[in-house]
Design a protein around this motif. Structure first.
Motif, PDB file in Angstrom:
ATOM      1  N   ARG A 183      37.816  40.370  35.537  1.00 40.06           N
ATOM      2  CA  ARG A 183      38.297  39.129  34.935  1.00 40.06           C
ATOM      3  C   ARG A 183      39.020  39.405  33.619  1.00 40.06           C
ATOM      4  NH1 ARG A 183      37.671  33.787  35.536  1.00 40.06           N
ATOM      5  NH2 ARG A 183      37.845  32.484  33.678  1.00 40.06           N
ATOM      6  N   VAL A 186      42.431  40.863  34.420  1.00 44.16           N
ATOM      7  CA  VAL A 186      43.342  39.858  34.986  1.00 44.16           C
ATOM      8  C   VAL A 186      43.851  38.922  33.900  1.00 44.16           C
ATOM      9  CG1 VAL A 186      43.444  37.824  36.475  1.00 44.16           C
ATOM     10  CG2 VAL A 186      42.433  39.947  37.332  1.00 44.16           C
ATOM     11  N   CYS A 190      47.790  38.318  32.601  1.00 41.94           N
ATOM     12  CA  CYS A 190      48.481  37.025  32.590  1.00 41.94           C
ATOM     13  C   CYS A 190      49.178  36.737  31.265  1.00 41.94           C
ATOM     14  CB  CYS A 190      47.492  35.903  32.922  1.00 41.94           C
ATOM     15  SG  CYS A 190      46.916  35.959  34.625  1.00 41.94           S
ATOM     16  N   VAL A 212      45.689  30.096  31.137  1.00 41.97           N
ATOM     17  CA  VAL A 212      45.033  30.448  32.389  1.00 41.97           C
ATOM     18  C   VAL A 212      43.885  29.467  32.619  1.00 41.97           C
ATOM     19  CG1 VAL A 212      43.745  32.196  33.654  1.00 41.97           C
ATOM     20  CG2 VAL A 212      45.655  32.876  32.191  1.00 41.97           C
ATOM     21  N   ALA A 215      40.572  31.967  37.422  1.00 42.57           N
ATOM     22  CA  ALA A 215      40.897  33.185  38.157  1.00 42.57           C
ATOM     23  C   ALA A 215      39.719  33.525  39.056  1.00 42.57           C
ATOM     24  CB  ALA A 215      41.193  34.347  37.200  1.00 42.57           C
ATOM     25  N   CYS A 230      43.465  38.693  43.783  1.00 41.02           N
ATOM     26  CA  CYS A 230      43.017  37.615  42.904  1.00 41.02           C
ATOM     27  C   CYS A 230      43.969  36.429  42.968  1.00 41.02           C
ATOM     28  CB  CYS A 230      42.936  38.081  41.449  1.00 41.02           C
ATOM     29  SG  CYS A 230      41.954  39.561  41.212  1.00 41.02           S
ATOM     30  N   VAL A 232      45.115  33.202  40.595  1.00 37.93           N
ATOM     31  CA  VAL A 232      45.082  32.767  39.199  1.00 37.93           C
ATOM     32  C   VAL A 232      45.867  31.471  39.070  1.00 37.93           C
ATOM     33  CG1 VAL A 232      45.584  33.367  36.813  1.00 37.93           C
ATOM     34  CG2 VAL A 232      44.986  35.176  38.433  1.00 37.93           C
TER      35      VAL A 232
END
Length: 390
Positions: A183, A186, A190, A212, A215, A230, A232
């Motif tokens: 996480r 990710v 982003c 965000v 996710a 993933c 998102v």
């Protein structure tokens, strides 16, 4: 759930999914296709070395929106893309069409005519316009797909993907919590500047303008199960628009590349290069990156993006679809060649086609053999699955 437990579960899920039908099994066994090709490649004509899809089956073609919202049918999956022999895409698509014809209980002569239509559409592809050849004779199912695609909006995508109109990823059998390290990686991804280049309408936004929302680990596809994937949700802080990003791990291609082909060594960069060459609508909104040292590619999923879904078809319907998709693939290959190379390549296919009333001998014999190999492997797969879950 630990990473080991997750991998074990996903492997079991993939096994179950591949047992559902022969066509699903074909989609999930690209490696089996290329193992056969490695033994029998001498029977396949050698075309000019261009970017190919590498896994060109029916499920990997469909409607794709460009950055202006215009929609066209193009290739939509590039996990296996390489610079290689364009005949491999024709053969893979021919196998998929033949399997679909059999699933529709159509006679063998229809399969032969379907392969003939595929080659005819490929040879007739226009290199001047993205739309000219494929759109001259749109089959009914393709017209319905494009009409549906054009009118889709975010709420349609959300209901289809999340079963809710709200910008929220539910935790269920399709969306799982990410591990803490995943996480964090990710979320860091982003914030990268490159994402502004692929998300429609986000080009002028700063990192502070993007938020965000959620996710999750995404259980999606068949051949990709077990790899990092993933979903998102990202919100435009200025206008409130929400976008869905698909982050997918890139892996080595099973498809063979042409001798001395110059391709990016990074797996994700190879995927991006193939997408840009073959499908501009998708290539313009996909970037390569890293998540926890894994090569990944990231794309925005537009509401208009839809794969081709074929259930039971009449003989004339599947032949029309084969001709149309042949034109789509022909244009994707041909735009990478100069006029002389394209004419030389299609002339070679034409010479082969004239030797047989229904389909080129290499395509027909290869598809027949591949169907037999995949049927045997599919039944063995189902037997092993049944024994394991008895």
């Amino acid at each position: 759930m630990s990473a080991k437990d997750r991998d074990s579960f996903l492997d079991s899920r993939r096994t179950l999914k591949m047992a559902r039908s022969p066509e699903t099994y074909i989609r999930g066994t690209t490696k089996l296709f290329y193992e056969w090709l490695d033994r029998c490649s001498q029977f396949i004509p050698e075309g000019p070395a261009v970017w190919i899809c590498g896994d060109c089956h029916l499920g990997n073609l469909g409607a794709l929106a460009d950055r202006d919202g215009e929609v066209a049918v193009q290739i939509r999956d590039f996990d296996q893309t390489v610079i290689g022999n364009p005949a491999h895409d024709l053969l893979r698509l021919g196998l998929s069409l033949a399997s679909a014809a059999r699933d529709s209980d159509l006679p063998g002569v229809t399969t032969a005519r379907t392969l003939e239509a595929l080659i005819a559409g490929y040879e007739a592809a226009s290199l001047e316009s993205e739309a000219s050849t494929p759109h001259l004779h749109q089959p009914k199912d393709i017209r319905k797909l494009l009409k549906h695609s054009i009118h889709r909006r975010w709420r349609n995508l959300a209901m289809e993907s999340f079963q809710t109109k709200h910008p929220l990823l539910p935790r269920n059998k399709r969306f799982w919590p990410l591990h803490r390290a995943e996480r964090a990686a990710v979320l860091a991804l982003c914030k990268e500047r490159e994402l502004r280049e692929i998300v429609m309408g986000f080009e002028k936004l700063t990192a502070n303008d993007r938020k965000v929302l959620d996710a999750a680990y995404w259980i999606k596809g068949c051949s990709s199960l077990g790899r990092l994937r993933c979903a998102v949700l990202v919100r435009d802080g200025k206008h409130g628009a929400v976008s869905l990003l698909d982050i997918k791990e890139a892996v080595p291609a099973a498809a063979p590349s042409a001798f001395e082909a110059r391709m990016p060594r990074d797996y994700a960069e190879r995927v991006v290069a193939g997408a840009k060459a073959l499908s501009p609508n998708l290539g313009d909104r996909v970037v390569a990156s890293k998540v926890m040292d894994k090569a990944v590619f990231v794309r925005e999923i537009a509401p208009q993006d839809m794969k081709i879904e074929i259930d039971r078809l009449a003989g004339h319907e599947i032949q029309a679809i084969a001709r149309y998709l042949g034109g789509v693939v022909g244009h994707a290959h041909g735009r990478q060649m100069d006029g002389q190379d394209w004419r030389s390549w299609t002339n070679e296919l034409e010479r082969e086609r004239r030797k047989n009333l229904h389909a080129p001998s290499w395509l027909w014999s290869s598809v027949v053999e591949l169907l037999s190999i995949h049927d045997k492997a599919y039944l063995e797969h189902c037997r092993q699955f049944a024994l394991a879950h008895h």
